[in-house]
Design a protein around this motif. Structure first.
Motif, PDB file in Angstrom:
ATOM      1  N   PHE A 179      36.558  56.933  25.057  1.00  0.00           N
ATOM      2  CA  PHE A 179      36.571  57.271  26.469  1.00  0.00           C
ATOM      3  C   PHE A 179      37.914  57.903  26.818  1.00  0.00           C
ATOM      4  N   ILE A 180      37.946  58.605  27.931  1.00  0.00           N
ATOM      5  CA  ILE A 180      39.222  59.099  28.455  1.00  0.00           C
ATOM      6  C   ILE A 180      39.909  57.989  29.247  1.00  0.00           C
ATOM      7  N   GLU A 181      39.127  57.289  30.036  1.00  0.00           N
ATOM      8  CA  GLU A 181      39.679  56.241  30.899  1.00  0.00           C
ATOM      9  C   GLU A 181      38.557  55.327  31.351  1.00  0.00           C
ATOM     10  N   MET A 182      38.895  54.075  31.617  1.00  0.00           N
ATOM     11  CA  MET A 182      37.966  53.123  32.219  1.00  0.00           C
ATOM     12  C   MET A 182      38.527  52.693  33.573  1.00  0.00           C
ATOM     13  N   GLY A 183      37.686  52.672  34.588  1.00  0.00           N
ATOM     14  CA  GLY A 183      38.116  52.227  35.903  1.00  0.00           C
ATOM     15  C   GLY A 183      38.147  50.709  35.998  1.00  0.00           C
ATOM     16  N   LYS A 184      38.641  50.202  37.117  1.00  0.00           N
ATOM     17  CA  LYS A 184      38.666  48.769  37.356  1.00  0.00           C
ATOM     18  C   LYS A 184      37.244  48.277  37.613  1.00  0.00           C
ATOM     19  N   PRO A 185      36.701  47.378  36.776  1.00  0.00           N
ATOM     20  CA  PRO A 185      35.339  46.890  36.995  1.00  0.00           C
ATOM     21  C   PRO A 185      35.254  45.979  38.214  1.00  0.00           C
ATOM     22  N   TRP A 186      34.052  45.825  38.744  1.00  0.00           N
ATOM     23  CA  TRP A 186      33.835  44.865  39.817  1.00  0.00           C
ATOM     24  C   TRP A 186      32.473  44.190  39.610  1.00  0.00           C
ATOM     25  N   ALA A 192      29.067  42.423  41.291  1.00  0.00           N
ATOM     26  CA  ALA A 192      28.199  42.360  42.480  1.00  0.00           C
ATOM     27  C   ALA A 192      26.779  42.067  42.022  1.00  0.00           C
ATOM     28  N   SER A 193      26.094  41.191  42.743  1.00  0.00           N
ATOM     29  CA  SER A 193      24.680  40.871  42.468  1.00  0.00           C
ATOM     30  C   SER A 193      24.453  40.465  41.017  1.00  0.00           C
ATOM     31  N   ASP A 194      25.402  39.734  40.429  1.00  0.00           N
ATOM     32  CA  ASP A 194      25.311  39.274  39.046  1.00  0.00           C
ATOM     33  C   ASP A 194      25.301  40.430  38.043  1.00  0.00           C
ATOM     34  N   PHE A 195      25.972  41.513  38.405  1.00  0.00           N
ATOM     35  CA  PHE A 195      26.215  42.619  37.487  1.00  0.00           C
ATOM     36  C   PHE A 195      27.712  42.889  37.443  1.00  0.00           C
ATOM     37  N   VAL A 196      28.210  43.293  36.268  1.00  0.00           N
ATOM     38  CA  VAL A 196      29.547  43.849  36.198  1.00  0.00           C
ATOM     39  C   VAL A 196      29.383  45.365  36.134  1.00  0.00           C
ATOM     40  N   ASN A 197      30.084  46.045  37.018  1.00  0.00           N
ATOM     41  CA  ASN A 197      29.964  47.494  37.179  1.00  0.00           C
ATOM     42  C   ASN A 197      31.212  48.151  36.604  1.00  0.00           C
ATOM     43  N   VAL A 198      31.002  49.123  35.730  1.00  0.00           N
ATOM     44  CA  VAL A 198      32.115  49.738  35.005  1.00  0.00           C
ATOM     45  C   VAL A 198      32.060  51.250  35.185  1.00  0.00           C
ATOM     46  N   GLU A 199      33.145  51.807  35.696  1.00  0.00           N
ATOM     47  CA  GLU A 199      33.289  53.255  35.785  1.00  0.00           C
ATOM     48  C   GLU A 199      34.082  53.748  34.583  1.00  0.00           C
ATOM     49  N   PHE A 200      33.834  54.998  34.199  1.00  0.00           N
ATOM     50  CA  PHE A 200      34.549  55.536  33.046  1.00  0.00           C
ATOM     51  C   PHE A 200      34.548  57.059  33.087  1.00  0.00           C
ATOM     52  N   LEU A 201      35.507  57.632  32.374  1.00  0.00           N
ATOM     53  CA  LEU A 201      35.551  59.067  32.109  1.00  0.00           C
ATOM     54  C   LEU A 201      35.300  59.276  30.628  1.00  0.00           C
ATOM     55  N   LEU A 202      34.475  60.266  30.299  1.00  0.00           N
ATOM     56  CA  LEU A 202      34.256  60.642  28.910  1.00  0.00           C
ATOM     57  C   LEU A 202      34.130  62.165  28.838  1.00  0.00           C
ATOM     58  N   ARG A 203      33.954  62.672  27.626  1.00  0.00           N
ATOM     59  CA  ARG A 203      33.822  64.121  27.450  1.00  0.00           C
ATOM     60  C   ARG A 203      32.430  64.450  26.937  1.00  0.00           C
ATOM     61  N   ALA A 204      31.849  65.515  27.489  1.00  0.00           N
ATOM     62  CA  ALA A 204      30.481  65.901  27.141  1.00  0.00           C
ATOM     63  C   ALA A 204      30.298  67.387  27.397  1.00  0.00           C
ATOM     64  N   SER A 205      29.160  67.906  26.940  1.00  0.00           N
ATOM     65  CA  SER A 205      28.809  69.300  27.167  1.00  0.00           C
ATOM     66  C   SER A 205      27.792  69.392  28.296  1.00  0.00           C
ATOM     67  N   GLU A 257      40.315  43.163  33.383  1.00  0.00           N
ATOM     68  CA  GLU A 257      39.800  41.805  33.553  1.00  0.00           C
ATOM     69  C   GLU A 257      39.204  41.630  34.941  1.00  0.00           C
ATOM     70  N   VAL A 258      38.103  40.888  35.010  1.00  0.00           N
ATOM     71  CA  VAL A 258      37.441  40.616  36.271  1.00  0.00           C
ATOM     72  C   VAL A 258      36.878  39.199  36.204  1.00  0.00           C
ATOM     73  N   THR A 259      36.793  38.528  37.351  1.00  0.00           N
ATOM     74  CA  THR A 259      36.250  37.173  37.406  1.00  0.00           C
ATOM     75  C   THR A 259      34.821  37.204  37.936  1.00  0.00           C
ATOM     76  N   TYR A 260      33.937  36.559  37.203  1.00  0.00           N
ATOM     77  CA  TYR A 260      32.534  36.427  37.607  1.00  0.00           C
ATOM     78  C   TYR A 260      32.328  35.023  38.139  1.00  0.00           C
ATOM     79  N   ARG A 261      32.054  34.915  39.442  1.00  0.00           N
ATOM     80  CA  ARG A 261      31.807  33.633  40.097  1.00  0.00           C
ATOM     81  C   ARG A 261      30.353  33.558  40.522  1.00  0.00           C
TER      82      ARG A 261
END
Length: 255
Positions: free
Chosen positions: A125-132, A134-147, A226-230
């Protein structure tokens, strides 16, 4: 409704659902929500639970989404419901994007075979965003390279037996990428949501768990977030607020 700044700084890389309502001039103010579909009976009359706790009922849905599908929805409010109603707002979509929504790979904590390792890939990956969470999911943003060739990239969050939990008591998961041989021509933004309910079942005697997500970056670097799942009741709903101007849409296929 809180708009995520990093979303507005990058082109969305999600599959857009075509809406006939997009052809007319939208009504202001407009809103944006990250949300989860509540549709256990697979009907057209479903509700969205936004990450801020609002219950939204679409009145112009172009399809019947799966239960617990994660979405990004741009919309305007058709009506606000009185106190005591089953939901908070009737909404009309202006744009709709399905977030890649899936389970954690190998959550059963089996030994991962060489064939499975090859399938989930080791592309950077180029970069990973700060995960969060919600609704019992962990959401992950990221940058990658593609055509622009339309090749589906394979994205997974992977668990290993010695990392759930690890020696530090935290759950360590790997964000993995298989580009399927796609050319790394352009920087692309993406987002994926991974189901945490199986982890909750594994840690029943606790009320939370800390999750550390590892991503391999270009230049042989590793990024961790790192993120906390409650597992507790949802917070009180926050009234919706107008979204900032929409970004242009760049489509890239994920699976």
């Amino acid at each position: 409704m809180k708009t995520r700044k990093n979303l507005l700084c990058m082109a969305v890389l999600l599959a857009a659902v075509t809406l006939t309502s997009c052809e007319k001039e939208p009504v202001n103010p407009q809103y944006r929500a990250f949300a989860t579909v509540l549709n256990p009976d697979s009907v057209s009359d479903y509700v969205l639970l936004s990450d801020q706790g609002n219950r939204l009922k679409p009145i112009n849905s172009p399809y019947v989404p799966k239960h617990r599908q994660r979405l990004i929805a741009d919309f305007y409010i058709a009506s606000e419901k009185p106190e005591g109603s089953d939901y908070d707002y009737d909404i009309e979509y202006t744009y709709l994007y399905e977030i890649l929504t899936k389970g954690i790979f190998n959550v059963e904590l089996d030994a991962v075979t060489p064939a499975e390792e090859d399938s989930i890939g080791n592309d950077e990956f180029i970069e990973m965003g700060k995960p969060w969470v919600a609704s019992d999911f962990v959401n992950v943003e990221f940058l990658l390279r593609a055509s622009d060739r339309g090749i589906k990239h394979f994205i997974n969050l992977v668990a290993y037996p010695d990392s759930v939990p690890a020696a530090d008591g935290k759950v360590h998961l790997q964000l993995r990428h298989n580009s399927k041989g796609d050319y790394p021509d352009y920087d692309r933004w993406g987002i994926a949501a991974f189901d945490l309910l199986p982890l909750r079942d594994k840690f029943q005697e606790q009320d939370s768990v800390n999750i550390v997500i590892h991503a391999s970056l270009y230049n042989m670097k590793e990024q961790t977030e790192e993120v906390t799942y409650r597992w507790e009741s949802a917070e009180e709903a926050i009234p919706v607020e107008p979204a900032e101007p929409k970004v242009s849409i760049t489509s890239l296929k994920l699976e």
